[in-house]
Design an enzyme around this catalytic site. Structure first.
Site, PDB file in Angstrom:
ATOM      1  N   TYR A  91      24.481  58.670  50.546  1.00 23.00           N
ATOM      2  CA  TYR A  91      25.572  58.158  51.138  1.00 23.00           C
ATOM      3  C   TYR A  91      26.542  58.139  49.247  1.00 23.00           C
ATOM      4  CZ  TYR A  91      28.817  54.704  52.363  1.00 23.00           C
ATOM      5  OH  TYR A  91      30.162  54.631  52.863  1.00 23.00           O
ATOM      6  N   HIS A 148      35.175  55.367  33.505  1.00 20.32           N
ATOM      7  CA  HIS A 148      35.060  54.695  34.842  1.00 20.32           C
ATOM      8  C   HIS A 148      36.668  53.719  35.334  1.00 20.32           C
ATOM      9  CE1 HIS A 148      33.674  51.826  38.752  1.00 20.32           C
ATOM     10  NE2 HIS A 148      33.823  52.841  38.733  1.00 20.32           N
ATOM     11  N   SER A 157      33.664  48.721  40.258  1.00 17.96           N
ATOM     12  CA  SER A 157      33.980  49.591  41.874  1.00 17.96           C
ATOM     13  C   SER A 157      35.225  48.324  42.720  1.00 17.96           C
ATOM     14  CB  SER A 157      32.759  49.560  42.204  1.00 17.96           C
ATOM     15  OG  SER A 157      32.294  50.269  41.823  1.00 17.96           O
ATOM     16  N   ALA A 158      35.767  48.497  43.739  1.00 21.32           N
ATOM     17  CA  ALA A 158      36.116  48.262  44.693  1.00 21.32           C
ATOM     18  C   ALA A 158      37.159  47.012  44.222  1.00 21.32           C
ATOM     19  CB  ALA A 158      34.692  47.643  45.689  1.00 21.32           C
ATOM     20  N   CYS A 159      37.528  46.794  42.893  1.00 18.10           N
ATOM     21  CA  CYS A 159      38.399  46.436  42.377  1.00 18.10           C
ATOM     22  C   CYS A 159      40.041  46.587  42.430  1.00 18.10           C
ATOM     23  CB  CYS A 159      37.967  45.734  40.864  1.00 18.10           C
ATOM     24  SG  CYS A 159      36.616  45.069  41.286  1.00 18.10           S
ATOM     25  N   GLY A 208      27.796  57.836  45.540  1.00 20.67           N
ATOM     26  CA  GLY A 208      27.602  58.429  44.865  1.00 20.67           C
ATOM     27  C   GLY A 208      26.269  58.515  44.354  1.00 20.67           C
ATOM     28  N   ASN A 212      51.992  44.288  40.603  1.00 19.01           N
ATOM     29  CA  ASN A 212      51.089  44.715  39.143  1.00 19.01           C
ATOM     30  C   ASN A 212      51.968  45.784  38.816  1.00 19.01           C
ATOM     31  OD1 ASN A 212      49.525  43.383  40.008  1.00 19.01           O
ATOM     32  ND2 ASN A 212      48.510  44.754  41.162  1.00 19.01           N
ATOM     33  N   ARG A 239      34.479  54.163  53.490  1.00 19.79           N
ATOM     34  CA  ARG A 239      34.669  55.151  52.534  1.00 19.79           C
ATOM     35  C   ARG A 239      35.698  56.500  53.545  1.00 19.79           C
ATOM     36  NH1 ARG A 239      33.958  54.090  46.833  1.00 19.79           N
ATOM     37  NH2 ARG A 239      32.356  52.785  47.246  1.00 19.79           N
ATOM     38  N   ASP A 278      39.457  57.211  39.739  1.00 25.52           N
ATOM     39  CA  ASP A 278      38.204  56.815  39.291  1.00 25.52           C
ATOM     40  C   ASP A 278      37.514  56.737  38.877  1.00 25.52           C
ATOM     41  OD1 ASP A 278      35.795  54.809  41.074  1.00 25.52           O
ATOM     42  OD2 ASP A 278      34.419  57.016  41.117  1.00 25.52           O
ATOM     43  N   LYS A 321      29.462  59.938  40.522  1.00 27.06           N
ATOM     44  CA  LYS A 321      28.999  59.076  39.077  1.00 27.06           C
ATOM     45  C   LYS A 321      27.571  59.756  38.670  1.00 27.06           C
ATOM     46  CE  LYS A 321      31.186  56.099  41.049  1.00 27.06           C
ATOM     47  NZ  LYS A 321      32.617  55.681  40.246  1.00 27.06           N
ATOM     48  N   ARG A 351      25.595  52.379  46.416  1.00 31.36           N
ATOM     49  CA  ARG A 351      24.762  52.841  45.574  1.00 31.36           C
ATOM     50  C   ARG A 351      24.030  51.821  46.109  1.00 31.36           C
ATOM     51  NH1 ARG A 351      26.846  51.717  41.942  1.00 31.36           N
ATOM     52  NH2 ARG A 351      28.942  50.570  42.429  1.00 31.36           N
ATOM     53  N   THR A 386      41.609  52.586  42.513  1.00 34.44           N
ATOM     54  CA  THR A 386      42.587  53.132  43.981  1.00 34.44           C
ATOM     55  C   THR A 386      43.638  52.765  44.567  1.00 34.44           C
ATOM     56  OG1 THR A 386      40.260  54.040  45.199  1.00 34.44           O
ATOM     57  CG2 THR A 386      42.513  54.446  45.741  1.00 34.44           C
ATOM     58  N   ASN A 387      44.058  51.063  44.308  1.00 35.41           N
ATOM     59  CA  ASN A 387      45.557  51.103  45.070  1.00 35.41           C
ATOM     60  C   ASN A 387      46.339  50.581  43.553  1.00 35.41           C
ATOM     61  OD1 ASN A 387      44.788  49.770  47.492  1.00 35.41           O
ATOM     62  ND2 ASN A 387      44.602  48.247  47.067  1.00 35.41           N
TER      63      ASN A 387
HETATM   64  C1  OXD Z   1      32.274  52.807  43.156  1.00 40.59           C
HETATM   65  C2  OXD Z   1      32.094  54.379  43.403  1.00 40.59           C
HETATM   66  O1  OXD Z   1      31.347  52.623  43.670  1.00 40.59           O
HETATM   67  O2  OXD Z   1      33.639  54.854  43.095  1.00 40.59           O
HETATM   68  O3  OXD Z   1      32.730  53.012  42.059  1.00 40.59           O
HETATM   69  O4  OXD Z   1      32.501  54.829  44.492  1.00 40.59           O
HETATM   70 MN    MN Z   2      34.329  54.039  41.276  1.00 49.05          MN
END
Ligand code: OXD
Ligand code: MN
Length: 604
Positions: free
Chosen positions: A203, A232, A254-256, A205, A499, A372, A283, A212, A70, A259-260
């Site tokens: 690409y 989000h 994002s990327a934190c 989003g 977690n 991704r 997400d 998004k 993005r 998903t996990n």
């Molecule tokens: C982001 C995504 O960038 O979910 O947050 O792709």
């Molecule tokens: Mn996201």
């Protein structure tokens, strides 16, 4: 005409006149259509077949190397009044913005097919769902939209029904990859017109406009006017040994690790006792108050567009299982035998990097850090059938979190909704590869919505506060930080499946079964409140994980205060007063560090 809705036909006509495609294809969302799209892209090289023995129906897309994430500086909110977009957004006057981007769309689909994609964000029959139509010249976008949304004939029928009977209006989302030239690229939002126009990127989003652009930026605008929240957030169900399932929504940048966390597998001891985790979304979360005063949430998406690097048997076995078939990979590397590969997956050496070059470590990572996977949600072994529930799932806890190497403890609880809103508004995180152009080490990212809130954050905080009504049974609010580091620079907390221990504490706070100690920043678990059995964390690590240093936090609050002041008269007085309460509590706290309570309690 292909649709019963004149307004839709007219818009498609107008776009075709401007963009001049060779053909127009109305997407029906069928398997046959998907297959044809894939076959076409295999011929043009837009998709590359991966090893079909190990990964049936899996393909690789290599994006233009100038188009890998993005781009926030080219993402714009266009409202009549600049103040409505707020200091958190890039703003353009709508007329000027239309003129600028329409010039780019002029003739841009010559020689190409124009795809018309009717889509529904959320279950097709849900009153919480909202629909849109994306027009694009990218078959890759169509294939991704098919995995990420409910797309095709059924969505079109809903759009027609709503368009013909009520004031239901679909989002008009226009996209062209243009020439993929970063100098001729814009992602523009016109919330007052329920319109999105995106040019020059294929690409994520930037191009899958249901995600998004619609579900968050335009969604948040609609949500404010209609009394709901577009966030989000992941949504996860936690089933306890008594077979009760409670749902948690969590906002991380994002990327934190959303998903996990959404696909977490509990530690062995928990599994033996009967704990289970159910994935509703990874997400985006749309929530609205139900008749009983609780917040009910749907995941508007039908697939996952997840970050590949770091996904492994150890970090996310559920994700790995779902990626073995029917997946589109973007910008990952490949092994000698043509399997998808990324850093953190395993110790094999890749043969080709994300640009198709022979792998050479001197060129950097083999997979792009923002590479991704796109996959249908129900391929995940922990997928919850409740993701299809038209009424949504009731949310018991909301979790905010960021990536913070220092200062921020593993977990704390807000004392009430107002404090929770302040905790969300104060979020900050180290930046990641999900956006290429952010350029700061730690940035304030309220509710993880900095890149996604379609209006003034000051008004957004007020909207959050407005849910605190008589009769409301709002979720409890927590903050987590899985990423605190010790003096040796290593993460203190193992994260991933473990977690679950923190989630268990939260849910036991909800039911009143677990204790906590009050500190100026919120309530923290003591050693005895958290199940740490079998973790083998030393006392030093534990103390550091939970340490709240009042002096450091006073500095943090100063920075938060300065940040919030940037919203000027839009900042709700109630939030300012709450911030002052925390500052006063920190000033009043005698000792510089607040760990003694924990220590005393743990020793007792
Ligand atoms: C982001 C995504 O960038 O979910 O947050 O792709
Ligand atoms: Mn996201």
């Amino acid at each position: 005409m292909p649709s019963k809705l004149d307004s839709l036909n007219r818009w498609v006509d107008d776009v075709a006149k401007r963009t001049n495609p060779d053909r127009i294809h109305w997407c029906d969302g069928s398997d046959t259509e998907y297959r044809q799209l894939v076959d076409g892209m295999l011929k043009t090289g837009d998709l590359i077949e991966l090893n079909q023995q190990t990964h049936p129906r899996c393909y690789l897309h290599r994006s233009d190397p100038r188009d890998v994430a993005r781009v926030e500086k080219l993402t714009v909110i266009c409202t009549r009044n600049r103040d409505d977009a707020g200091p958190n957004n890039n703003w353009m006057d709508p007329a000027a913005a239309h003129a600028k981007i329409d010039a780019l769309f002029e003739g841009c689909m010559r020689g190409r097919t124009m795809y018309v994609i009717p889509y529904c964000m959320g279950p097709l029959g849900s009153p919480l769902s909202r629909c849109g139509v994306e027009i694009t010249d990218s078959p890759y976008v169509v294939a991704n939209m098919r995995l990420m949304t409910r797309m095709g004939t059924a969505a079109l029928e809903r759009i027609e029904r709503e368009g013909l009977t009520q004031n239901g209006m679909f989002i008009k989302a226009l996209h062209s990859i243009g020439e993929l030239d970063p100098e001729r690229r814009w992602i523009m939002h016109f919330p007052e017109e329920l319109t999105i126009k995106s040019f020059g990127s294929g690409y994520g989003g930037n191009a899958l406009l249901g995600k998004k652009c619609h579900a968050l930026r335009i969604g948040s605008w609609q949500a404010r006017s209609e009394g709901w929240l577009a966030e989000h957030m992941l949504i996860v169900g936690i089933e306890n040994p008594q077979r009760e399932i409670r749902y948690v929504a969590a906002a991380f940048p994002s990327a934190c690790g959303k998903t996990n966390l959404a696909m977490l597998i509990p530690p062995e001891g928990y599994r033996r006792e009967g704990w289970k985790v159910w994935t509703v979304g990874d997400d985006i979360c749309w929530m609205r108050p139900g008749k009983d005063g609780r917040l009910y949430a749907i995941n508007p998406e039908a697939g996952y567009f997840g970050v590949a690097p770091g996904t492994s048997k150890k970090t996310n076995p559920n994700a790995l299982a779902m990626l073995q078939h029917d997946t589109i990979f973007t910008n990952v590397a490949v092994t000698e035998d043509n399997q998808p590969w990324w850093e953190g997956l395993d110790d094999r050496t890749p043969a080709k990097d994300w640009q198709g070059r022979d792998y050479d470590p001197a060129n950097g990572p083999a997979a792009h850090p923002n590479s991704r996977f796109t996959v249908r949600a129900n391929q995940c072994p922990s997928w919850s059938p409740e993701a299809e529930n038209d009424q949504g799932v009731p949310i018991d806890a909301i979790v905010f979190g960021g990536r913070r190497a220092a200062r921020v403890p593993l977990v704390f609880e807000a004392r009430d909704w107002t404090h929770g809103v302040l905790v969300g508004a104060s979020m900050a995180s180290e930046t990641t590869a999900a956006a290429t152009d952010v350029g700061v080490a730690i940035r304030r990212d309220p509710m993880a919505m900095k890149p996604f809130c379609g209006y003034n954050f000051g008004d957004y905080f007020a909207h959050w506060l407005s849910f605190d009504q008589p009769g409301a049974k709002l979720p409890m609010v927590f903050h987590v930080n899985w990423f605190r580091k010790g003096k040796n620079g290593k993460f203190l907390w193992p994260g991933f499946g473990d977690n679950m221990r923190v989630l268990e504490w939260m849910l036991k706070r909800v039911t009143g079964e677990a204790g906590a100690v009050e500190t100026p920043i919120g309530n923290l678990p003591r050693g005895k409140d958290l199940n740490l059995e079998g973790l083998g964390l030393g006392d030093g690590a534990l103390d550091e994980l939970f340490r709240v240093d009042n002096r450091e936090w006073r500095e943090e609050e100063t920075a938060i205060g300065e940040y919030l002041a940037g919203y000027g008269s839009h900042l709700p007085g109630k939030l300012k007063a709450e911030w002052q309460r925390i500052v006063d509590a920190l000033d009043a706290a005698a000792e510089p560090a607040a760990t003694p309570e924990r220590k005393a309690a743990a020793a007792s």
